[in-house]
Design an enzyme around this catalytic site. Structure first.
Site, PDB file in Angstrom:
ATOM      1  N   VAL A  65       0.835  -1.197   0.000  1.00 31.88           N
ATOM      2  CA  VAL A  65       0.000   0.000   0.000  1.00 31.88           C
ATOM      3  C   VAL A  65       0.871   1.248   0.000  1.00 31.88           C
ATOM      4  O   VAL A  65       0.554   2.245  -0.642  1.00 31.88           O
ATOM      5  CB  VAL A  65      -0.933  -0.047   1.225  1.00 31.88           C
ATOM      6  N   ASP A  66       1.995   1.171   0.721  1.00 32.00           N
ATOM      7  CA  ASP A  66       2.874   2.343   0.841  1.00 32.00           C
ATOM      8  C   ASP A  66       3.565   2.668  -0.462  1.00 32.00           C
ATOM      9  O   ASP A  66       4.127   3.751  -0.603  1.00 32.00           O
ATOM     10  CB  ASP A  66       3.933   2.055   1.912  1.00 32.00           C
TER      11      ASP A  66
END
Lengths: 54, 249
Positions: A34-35
């Site tokens: 996600v990052d």
């Protein structure tokens, strides 16, 4: 996105504390995925500001 | 020079760190004892066990290439990223004293290196997909998911190009995201190191900068390990998907 992930992780650990290491590994994997999107954005942005490929 | 430029400095450091990885692990393997392990053997065993656990929980088929490759990717990418913690002007200053006027020390901040790694993994994905499923099976997978196409009803054949577009995007997104994720994280990290170093000059602000640099370096240690681990895990996941011979319909 990251707060939702962390919240779910802690909820899961509160339900089943013996799964702590397993859930932690999975959380880090999803966190890294996600990052990636905002970090790629920051990286490309900094690259365009400071070392723009002409 | 553009697309065809070869960045010798990044390649030199990548190869050098690869050799360092091989030398360390080979030394640990040759001096391995069954008794109480020493420091190096302990560390190497920890890493190998960790990668072994992770890989065997993700990859359920038989392929003797996957676990050593996951270990190589993890440790090598970690070492490439670790060069970011060396203060950013030490090695380039030393290189300038020796006559080299431009040296990029962290190979993973070079998109050529990260995308090269990612596209090598992509080549392996294609190779194993075709090896496990055959060319027909591979093409069938690209054209028959996610909308079902059956030979009996020619109306569903309209889904063939739609499936192809969707599946091709998914397939291409794998190596591109893999490479760019590593590049973005490391490039942003190094750029922030440089910016903190540049923006605070003078004694008082310099001390603030020192504290900030220390804080960012501590966070960066986490980012380095995490990104190397994510690269390795995603490689194993994609290769497991390539080996999946699904026969539900």
């Amino acid at each position: 996105m990251r707060w939702a992930l962390g919240g779910k992780f802690m909820e899961g650990v509160a339900r089943q504390p013996e799964l702590l290491p397993v859930l932690r590994t999975q959380m880090f994997i999803i966190l890294g995925l996600v990052d990636a999107v905002p970090i790629i954005g920051v990286g490309v942005g900094l690259m365009v500001i400071f070392a723009p490929p002409i | 020079m553009g697309f065809w430029a070869i960045n010798v400095d990044s390649i030199f450091w990548s190869v050098f760190l690869g050799v360092v990885f091989c030398v360390i692990f080979r030394t640990a393997a040759k001096k391995a004892t069954a008794g109480v392990p020493g420091g190096l053997q302990n560390a190497v065993e920890m890493i190998v066990d960790f990668i072994d656990d992770t890989t065997s929980s993700i990859f359920q088929h038989t392929n003797s290439l996957i676990a050593p490759m996951a270990l190589t990717i993890f440790v090598w990418v970690f070492l490439l990223n670790l060069m970011d913690l060396v203060p950013v002007d030490w090695i380039p200053e030393a290189a300038m004293a020796m006559g080299i006027h431009y040296m990029k020390v962290v190979p993973s901040t070079d998109p050529n290196i990260t995308l090269g790694l990612a596209f090598s993994v992509f080549g392996l994905i294609i190779f194993f997909s075709i090896k496990e499923k055959g060319v027909g099976g591979f093409v069938k997978e690209l054209t028959c998911h996610p909308f079902e196409v059956s030979l009996r009803s020619p109306l569903t054949w309209l889904f063939l190009p739609i499936n192809l577009v969707l599946e091709t995007v998914t397939l291409i997104a794998k190596p591109v995201s893999l490479g760019l994720r590593l590049f973005g994280n490391l490039y942003a990290g190094e750029m922030i190191f440089i910016l903190i170093a540049l923006m605070y000059t003078g004694l008082a602000l310099g001390l603030t900068a020192a504290v900030l640099q220390w804080a960012w370096a501590v966070f960066h240690v986490l980012v380095i390990t995490l990104q190397a681990f994510i690269f390795a895990v995603l490689t194993v996941v994609y290769l497991a998907q390539a080996h999946d011979v699904s026969d539900e319909h």
